[in-house]
Design an enzyme around this catalytic site. Structure first.
Site, PDB file in Angstrom:
ATOM      1  N   ILE A  23       0.821  -1.222   0.000  1.00  0.00           N
ATOM      2  CA  ILE A  23       0.000   0.000   0.000  1.00  0.00           C
ATOM      3  C   ILE A  23       0.847   1.260   0.000  1.00  0.00           C
ATOM      4  O   ILE A  23       0.355   2.368  -0.136  1.00  0.00           O
ATOM      5  CB  ILE A  23      -0.979   0.032   1.194  1.00  0.00           C
ATOM      6  CG1 ILE A  23      -0.248  -0.169   2.517  1.00  0.00           C
ATOM      7  CG2 ILE A  23      -2.075  -1.002   1.003  1.00  0.00           C
ATOM      8  CD1 ILE A  23      -1.153  -0.074   3.732  1.00  0.00           C
ATOM      9  N   GLY A  26       8.520   3.371  -0.095  1.00  0.00           N
ATOM     10  CA  GLY A  26       9.444   4.478   0.108  1.00  0.00           C
ATOM     11  C   GLY A  26      10.796   4.074  -0.452  1.00  0.00           C
ATOM     12  O   GLY A  26      10.933   3.016  -1.056  1.00  0.00           O
ATOM     13  N   ASP A 139       6.601  17.016  11.119  1.00  0.00           N
ATOM     14  CA  ASP A 139       6.300  16.826   9.697  1.00  0.00           C
ATOM     15  C   ASP A 139       4.806  16.604   9.508  1.00  0.00           C
ATOM     16  O   ASP A 139       4.377  15.705   8.783  1.00  0.00           O
ATOM     17  CB  ASP A 139       7.100  15.639   9.138  1.00  0.00           C
ATOM     18  CG  ASP A 139       7.097  15.644   7.603  1.00  0.00           C
ATOM     19  OD1 ASP A 139       7.434  14.611   7.010  1.00  0.00           O
ATOM     20  OD2 ASP A 139       6.711  16.675   7.022  1.00  0.00           O
TER      21      ASP A 139
END
Ligand SMILES: CC1(C)C(=O)N([C@H]2C=Cc3c(O)cccc32)c2nc(Nc3ccccc3)ncc21
Length: 327
Positions: A23, A26, A139
């Protein structure tokens, strides 16, 4: 076969989980949807290839995992189990089936302020919970805010976010430029909480308008816009929402709204519906018989469950209990 980091044939099982589809992908990690064999529950497993990581990367990763072991909040993705071998690290976490807020906004357009208020209350509650444990995310962005099957917010990627920042990660600072506070863009030493508050403003603006408040084509243009603090206010934005944003998009971090200010702001007041209780972490109910009983029925010995819960080692006994326990 185990000598290969990632054997040519995709593994179908890890621990007590059946791996399904990928899913997320990176640079040196991927996330797969998986199913907990015993409970049938869906989970998401982040697979980190240890070979491709420097030791400092791995050290940071282990630190982030320790942080996540301490976070128990309905709007933060739960950690269930950590499985490790010499080649890879498997981080078993809660699966959010509704994908992320960015994807939702791009596909459904901006939200009504009523819906944005509900989502924003959940986001602020999760971030306040972390700040109260002196943990800053740094972040925060719509891409890191997942949605579960009931459209509840699930904050993801504590510090692991950098693995999944799509596109090239600017290494002049951690974070994502359009969400970054002015002091961060200026490369100054910065305080964590006000940086998270600024990102929350960008997220609120994005939910209510469907676009980013500051979006320069280049980092220089973006920095100019952020330092000027100029952003477009669409006609449909209520004056209360506009007022709240003006308290968040303040250049001086000391004058910027705090999370308490945000929670106390009129726009955040829950409408006539029942009062939105702020989340208080319940005391661990390890003796909750139903859960332990069911977990025991799945073949785990009571003592193992008790022991693994009390010692917070994230092993399979603990995972089975946690998976059954969460909503
Ligand atoms: C373990 C964890 C927290 C995680 O690391 N990811 C990754 C993977 C894809 C992705 C993203 O697209 C945005 C943010 C986080 C992520 C997760 N993605 C989901 N659901 C999902 C469901 C359909 C599509 C994309 C994500 N649930 C839990 C996680």
């Amino acid at each position: 076969q185990s000598h290969l980091a990632f054997s040519a044939v995709e593994e179908t099982h890890v621990g007590r989980y059946h791996l399904l589809r990928t899913i997320g992908k990176g640079a040196s990690a991927k996330v797969k949807l998986a199913q907990h064999i015993i409970t049938g529950q869906e989970v998401a497993i982040k697979i980190i290839d240890k070979i491709q990581h420097t030791s400092s990367d791995l050290h940071r990763l282990y630190r982030e995992i320790e942080i996540m072991k301490d976070l128990h909040h309905p709007n933060i993705v739960k950690l269930f189990e950590v499985i490790e071998n010499e080649h890879a690290l498997y981080i078993v976490m809660e699966y959010a089936s509704g994908r992320d807020l960015f994807y939702h906004l791009v596909n459904h357009g901006f939200m009504s302020e009523k819906e944005a208020q509900t989502k924003f209350q959940q986001i602020v509650s999760a971030v306040k919970y972390c700040h109260d444990k002196s943990i800053v995310h740094r972040d925060l962005k719509t891409e890191n805010l997942l949605l579960d099957k009931r459209m509840n917010i699930k904050l993801a990627d504590f510090g692991l976010g950098t693995q999944f920042t799509t596109g090239s990660k600017l290494d002049t600072f951690c974070g994502t430029p359009p969400y970054s506070a002015p002091e961060l863009l200026q490369g100054e030493k910065y305080d964590g909480p006000p940086v998270d508050v600024w990102s929350l403003g960008v997220i609120l603006y994005f939910m209510v308008t469907g676009s980013l408040p500051f979006r320069g084509k280049t980092l220089t243009k973006l920095r100019e816009q952020v330092l000027q603090g100029q952003y477009h206010v669409p006609f449909h934005m209520s004056s209360q929402c506009q007022h709240l944003l003006s308290k968040i998009f303040i250049r001086d971090p000391r004058k910027r709204a705090t999370l308490e200010d945000i929670l106390a702001h009129p726009w955040m007041k829950v409408s006539h519906e029942e009062k939105q209780k702020l989340y208080v972490q319940p005391l661990p109910d390890y003796d909750n018989h139903w859960h332990t009983e069911v977990t025991v029925n799945t073949g785990y010995v009571q003592e193992d469950i008790h022991d693994s819960l009390l010692n917070r080692n994230y092993n399979d006994a603990n995972a089975t209990y946690l998976i059954l326990r969460h909503d």
